[in-house]
Write an enzyme that holds these catalytic residues in place. Structure first.
Site, PDB file in Angstrom:
ATOM      1  N   ARG A  27       0.689  -1.386   0.083  1.00  0.00           N
ATOM      2  CA  ARG A  27       0.009   0.023   0.232  1.00  0.00           C
ATOM      3  C   ARG A  27       0.750   1.188  -0.020  1.00  0.00           C
ATOM      4  O   ARG A  27       0.518   2.423  -0.238  1.00  0.00           O
ATOM      5  CB  ARG A  27      -1.021  -0.099   1.224  1.00  0.00           C
ATOM      6  CG  ARG A  27      -1.882  -1.171   1.204  1.00  0.00           C
ATOM      7  CD  ARG A  27      -2.443  -1.318   2.885  1.00  0.00           C
ATOM      8  NE  ARG A  27      -2.869  -0.107   3.270  1.00  0.00           N
ATOM      9  CZ  ARG A  27      -4.215   0.009   3.401  1.00  0.00           C
ATOM     10  NH1 ARG A  27      -5.119  -0.844   2.931  1.00  0.00           N
ATOM     11  NH2 ARG A  27      -4.598   1.159   4.011  1.00  0.00           N
ATOM     12  N   ASN A 101      -5.197   4.657  11.592  1.00  0.00           N
ATOM     13  CA  ASN A 101      -5.469   4.920  10.240  1.00  0.00           C
ATOM     14  C   ASN A 101      -6.606   5.796   9.961  1.00  0.00           C
ATOM     15  O   ASN A 101      -7.723   5.855  10.499  1.00  0.00           O
ATOM     16  CB  ASN A 101      -5.819   3.292   9.575  1.00  0.00           C
ATOM     17  CG  ASN A 101      -5.696   3.494   8.243  1.00  0.00           C
ATOM     18  OD1 ASN A 101      -5.349   4.595   7.658  1.00  0.00           O
ATOM     19  ND2 ASN A 101      -6.284   2.399   7.629  1.00  0.00           N
ATOM     20  N   GLY A 102      -6.171   7.025   9.377  1.00  0.00           N
ATOM     21  CA  GLY A 102      -7.203   8.020   8.882  1.00  0.00           C
ATOM     22  C   GLY A 102      -6.778   9.594   9.328  1.00  0.00           C
ATOM     23  O   GLY A 102      -5.667   9.647   9.618  1.00  0.00           O
ATOM     24  N   LYS A 485      -4.683   8.435 -20.927  1.00  0.00           N
ATOM     25  CA  LYS A 485      -5.076   7.073 -20.095  1.00  0.00           C
ATOM     26  C   LYS A 485      -5.012   5.950 -21.242  1.00  0.00           C
ATOM     27  O   LYS A 485      -4.450   4.963 -21.184  1.00  0.00           O
ATOM     28  CB  LYS A 485      -6.199   7.240 -19.476  1.00  0.00           C
ATOM     29  CG  LYS A 485      -6.257   7.991 -18.048  1.00  0.00           C
ATOM     30  CD  LYS A 485      -5.846   7.285 -17.061  1.00  0.00           C
ATOM     31  CE  LYS A 485      -4.274   7.421 -16.766  1.00  0.00           C
ATOM     32  NZ  LYS A 485      -3.745   8.933 -16.468  1.00  0.00           N
ATOM     33  N   GLU A 488      -1.382   5.262 -22.912  1.00  0.00           N
ATOM     34  CA  GLU A 488      -0.265   4.632 -21.986  1.00  0.00           C
ATOM     35  C   GLU A 488      -0.619   2.991 -21.298  1.00  0.00           C
ATOM     36  O   GLU A 488       0.248   2.304 -21.250  1.00  0.00           O
ATOM     37  CB  GLU A 488      -0.016   5.668 -20.598  1.00  0.00           C
ATOM     38  CG  GLU A 488      -1.112   5.718 -19.745  1.00  0.00           C
ATOM     39  CD  GLU A 488      -0.991   6.585 -18.625  1.00  0.00           C
ATOM     40  OE1 GLU A 488       0.222   6.664 -18.281  1.00  0.00           O
ATOM     41  OE2 GLU A 488      -1.921   7.205 -18.014  1.00  0.00           O
ATOM     42  N   HIS A 504      -9.324  23.019 -38.917  1.00  0.00           N
ATOM     43  CA  HIS A 504      -8.027  23.590 -39.134  1.00  0.00           C
ATOM     44  C   HIS A 504      -7.041  22.585 -39.506  1.00  0.00           C
ATOM     45  O   HIS A 504      -6.000  22.844 -39.636  1.00  0.00           O
ATOM     46  CB  HIS A 504      -7.541  24.659 -38.016  1.00  0.00           C
ATOM     47  CG  HIS A 504      -8.247  25.692 -37.666  1.00  0.00           C
ATOM     48  ND1 HIS A 504      -8.793  26.787 -38.655  1.00  0.00           N
ATOM     49  CD2 HIS A 504      -9.420  25.794 -37.026  1.00  0.00           C
ATOM     50  CE1 HIS A 504      -9.396  27.399 -37.923  1.00  0.00           C
ATOM     51  NE2 HIS A 504     -10.066  26.978 -36.971  1.00  0.00           N
ATOM     52  N   LYS A 603       6.609   4.845 -12.438  1.00  0.00           N
ATOM     53  CA  LYS A 603       5.370   5.865 -11.441  1.00  0.00           C
ATOM     54  C   LYS A 603       5.908   7.047 -11.001  1.00  0.00           C
ATOM     55  O   LYS A 603       5.356   7.971 -11.216  1.00  0.00           O
ATOM     56  CB  LYS A 603       5.009   4.875 -10.202  1.00  0.00           C
ATOM     57  CG  LYS A 603       4.090   5.348  -9.178  1.00  0.00           C
ATOM     58  CD  LYS A 603       2.735   5.488  -9.960  1.00  0.00           C
ATOM     59  CE  LYS A 603       1.557   6.163  -8.998  1.00  0.00           C
ATOM     60  NZ  LYS A 603       0.580   6.718  -9.978  1.00  0.00           N
TER      61      LYS A 603
HETATM   62  C1  F6R Z   1      -0.126   9.262 -16.365  1.00  0.00           C
HETATM   63  C2  F6R Z   1       0.609   9.691 -15.251  1.00  0.00           C
HETATM   64  C3  F6R Z   1       1.928  10.686 -15.474  1.00  0.00           C
HETATM   65  C4  F6R Z   1       2.048  11.515 -14.228  1.00  0.00           C
HETATM   66  C5  F6R Z   1       3.365  12.428 -14.704  1.00  0.00           C
HETATM   67  C6  F6R Z   1       3.395  13.392 -13.223  1.00  0.00           C
HETATM   68  O1  F6R Z   1      -0.961   8.407 -15.844  1.00  0.00           O
HETATM   69  O2  F6R Z   1       0.636   9.253 -14.147  1.00  0.00           O
HETATM   70  O3  F6R Z   1       1.656  11.431 -16.721  1.00  0.00           O
HETATM   71  O4  F6R Z   1       1.055  12.270 -14.023  1.00  0.00           O
HETATM   72  O5  F6R Z   1       4.512  11.606 -14.652  1.00  0.00           O
HETATM   73  O6  F6R Z   1       3.769  12.784 -12.301  1.00  0.00           O
HETATM   74  P1  F6R Z   1       3.491  13.310 -10.578  1.00  0.00           P
HETATM   75  O7  F6R Z   1       2.117  13.817 -10.521  1.00  0.00           O
HETATM   76  O8  F6R Z   1       4.116  12.306  -9.783  1.00  0.00           O
HETATM   77  O9  F6R Z   1       4.622  14.775 -10.734  1.00  0.00           O
END
Ligand code: F6R
Length: 608
Positions: A27, A101-102, A485, A488, A504, A603
């Site tokens: 998580r 948690n919260g 989305k 990718e 255009h 990520k």
């Molecule tokens: C697309 C995605 C990326 C992020 C970008 C910025 O699904 O996740 O385009 O949005 O790399 O990342 P952050 O928000 O972590 O700066």
């Protein structure tokens, strides 16, 4: 999101707690700790960083003897991820330990009250008020003390409590945060997440909001907040650990899409009080805003698209000019920013290299920087002058979903707050907008509920070579995010066009059966987008239109419809993106793509 776990039984607790915490690692977390009752004492070990470090300093639990204990993985919210801010927290008299948690929303007022009564605080967390309140209200009965404490708390919490006076007992309580009791033979457990339990027991009780459990090795008693016993069914879990991690969903991405109503609620709710948006505690105020003449929003990828959508809300409510720019362009573009320019950066990870560079560039020119960021203590949060956190919890799928919608939610809050503070909207409009903002989680839920319908549509796109997304204004921003989305995770070429731009040049690409997804959710430009749909239809395009139910006439020109809940046009971006996330998800699934880890993507993009 934090994770909590507890054990009482005849075995050594610490190794079981550590194992449970390892199961919660997926998580995301930044510190971890355990508390074990040993005789009449509570021993606590906690560290910032990985659980491996906690195992090392406790010799895999052997250094913390005792058969009752609680454990925690922390995803920092209030206070940086340090050893001291890590849970469990202990009362001043050392009698109580708590994991949480919260978010305790009224912790500042409670903290002040407790300090005035002579209690001292070690951490910056909201949680520590809980453990000091327990000490204050304890009169020899743990259950009664927990009930008194819960009556003082506002916010969301799942709490695990141990008390050295009750050495075989744990009390666990739930309010708006998941909590599960695991039933064993001569031993019992609790956890925030089924994953921590499934390797020990498959028999569980799900607590509801306002219920708490008194757990000993041989008994589990459930009560409501008035102390009345509640009878609960023991349920049998069939998931293995892997399925449990994903909450039973096939992919993290789908789980995170479905989590969006809750994530947006967690982001919005604490910032609305007494019918006002409150951002003062996060450093903003009317005087500062009065000095701002223009705004730049800069970010990368989806975060940039959130900025493109949010820009319309700020401009329309505040009448302040806003420019959105990609951070990778902004940083080298010699941007014209100064002390009268507010630079807003958006980042889920808080570690994106170009976004960090954009902050540095802005600050070097004297511009104040406001960061909207998900990871507490991240580089972006540290560098910015003001930070508003999106309470989305950890996002595990590479493609962002709840990170994006919570960024939008904060831009909307910022827009309404600024408009109110600067007197740019009248009281009636303010109230109306606030009501609409409050209803956003419900509207997003209605959009998530389109899930089965969209799953059916995805088959029509699985073999597409390319898909066009069109829209105007905030719909155009959503179109860009929808196209991102799709490309990718499904690897289908997808492009977004401002609908008015088709003529255009791009319309040359529209031919028989070309899939076009048209966003018609922004009332102010709806008629215009409808004309563009007619144009692409005339060239043979296959059009899926997204519109609100009140716009029934679109059905006569589009091939297929997705009807969205009605929402104030400036906030529509957070609702219309959900079907596009789902469409990308199911299209990628139909193409057997590795949805949570698309090829070539990371990520967090920490290099240029
Ligand atoms: C697309 C995605 C990326 C992020 C970008 C910025 O699904 O996740 O385009 O949005 O790399 O990342 P952050 O928000 O972590 O700066």
């Amino acid at each position: 999101m934090c994770g909590i776990v507890g054990y009482t039984g005849m075995q050594e607790a610490a190794p079981i707690l550590l194992e449970g915490l390892k199961r919660l690692e997926y998580r995301g977390y930044d510190s971890a700790g355990i508390a074990v009752i040993n005789g009449n004492e509570i021993s606590v070990r906690k560290v910032s960083g990985r659980i491996a470090k906690l195992c090392e300093i406790t010799n895999d639990g052997a250094a913390c003897p005792g058969k009752v204990g609680i454990g925690h993985t922390r995803w920092a919210t209030h206070g940086a991820p340090t050893d001291i801010n890590a849970h469990p927290h202990v009362s001043n008299d050392g009698k109580f330990a708590v994991v949480h948690n919260g978010i305790i929303e009224n912790y500042l007022a409670l903290r002040e009250e407790l300090i005035n009564k002579g209690y001292h605080f070690e951490s910056e967390t909201d949680t520590e008020v809980v453990v000091q309140l327990l000490e204050m209200y304890y009169k020899g009965d743990l259950k009664s003390a927990v009930m008194r404490v819960s009556s003082r708390l506002q916010g969301s919490y799942a709490l695990g409590v141990v008390c050295s006076d009750a050495p075989d007992e744990i009390v666990a309580i739930r309010e708006s945060s998941p909590l599960i009791i695991g039933i064993g033979a001569g031993e019992n457990y609790f956890a925030s997440d089924i994953t921590a339990l499934v390797s020990y027991t498959k028999n569980v009780i799900y607590l509801e909001d306002g219920e708490f459990a008194q757990i000993t090795p041989d008994t589990v008693m459930i009560y409501d907040l008035l102390g009345n016993p509640v009878s609960k069914k023991v349920q049998r879990v069939t998931w293995d650990v892997q399925a449990a991690e994903k909450g039973g969903y096939e992919h993290f991405m789908l789980k995170e899409i479905v989590e969006q109503p809750r994530a947006v609620e967690a982001t919005i709710r604490p910032r609305i009080r007494d019918n006002r948006v409150v951002l003062e505690e996060e450093g903003l105020n009317a005087e500062f805003l009065r000095g701002i003449k223009r705004i730049y929003i800069t970010a990368c990828g989806s975060a940039y698209y959130a900025g493109c959508v949010g820009r319309y809300a700020i401009e329309s409510l505040c009448r302040i000019p806003v420019s959105t720019e990609l951070a990778s362009e902004f940083r080298y573009g010699d941007p014209m920013v100064d002390s009268e320019t507010l630079v807003i950066v958006l980042s889920q990870s808080g570690e994106t290299a170009d976004t960090i560079a954009a902050i540095k560039e802005s600050k070097s020119k004297g511009a104040p920087v406001l960061a909207i960021v998900n990871v507490v203590g991240s580089s972006v949060a540290k560098l910015a002058d003001f930070t508003l956190y999106t309470w989305a919890g950890p996002e595990i799928a590479v493609a962002t979903t709840k990170g994006y919608t919570t960024q939008l939610a904060l831009l909307y809050l910022f827009a309404l707050y600024t408009a109110g503070e600067l007197g740019r909207i009248d009281e009636k409009t303010y109230r109306h907008m606030l009501r609409s903002l409050r209803s956003l989680p419900q509207k997003i839920q209605e959009s998530v509920d389109l899930n089965p319908l969209i799953e059916n549509y995805a088959d029509d796109y699985r073999d597409a070579r390319s898909i066009f997304f069109i829209g105007r204004n905030s719909d155009y921003g959503a179109a860009m995010e929808g196209a991102l989305k799709m490309k990718e995770i499904s690897y289908i070429h997808a492009e977004a066009y401002a609908a008015g731009e088709l003529k255009h040049g791009t319309i040359a690409l529209i031919e028989e059966h070309q899939p076009v997804i048209a966003l018609c959710c922004n009332d102010t430009v709806r008629e215009k987008t409808m004309n563009n749909i007619i144009e692409v239809k005339a060239r043979g395009a296959d059009v899926l239109a997204l519109a609100e139910k009140r716009d029934a006439d679109i059905i006569s020109i589009a091939d297929r419809m997705l009807w969205l809940p009605e929402v104030e046009p400036v906030f529509a971006g957070a609702v219309e993106i959900i079907p596009l996330q789902l469409l990308a998800y199911y299209t990628a699934k139909a193409r057997n793509c590795d949805i949570d880890k698309p090829k070539n993507l990371a990520k967090s993009v920490t290099v240029e």
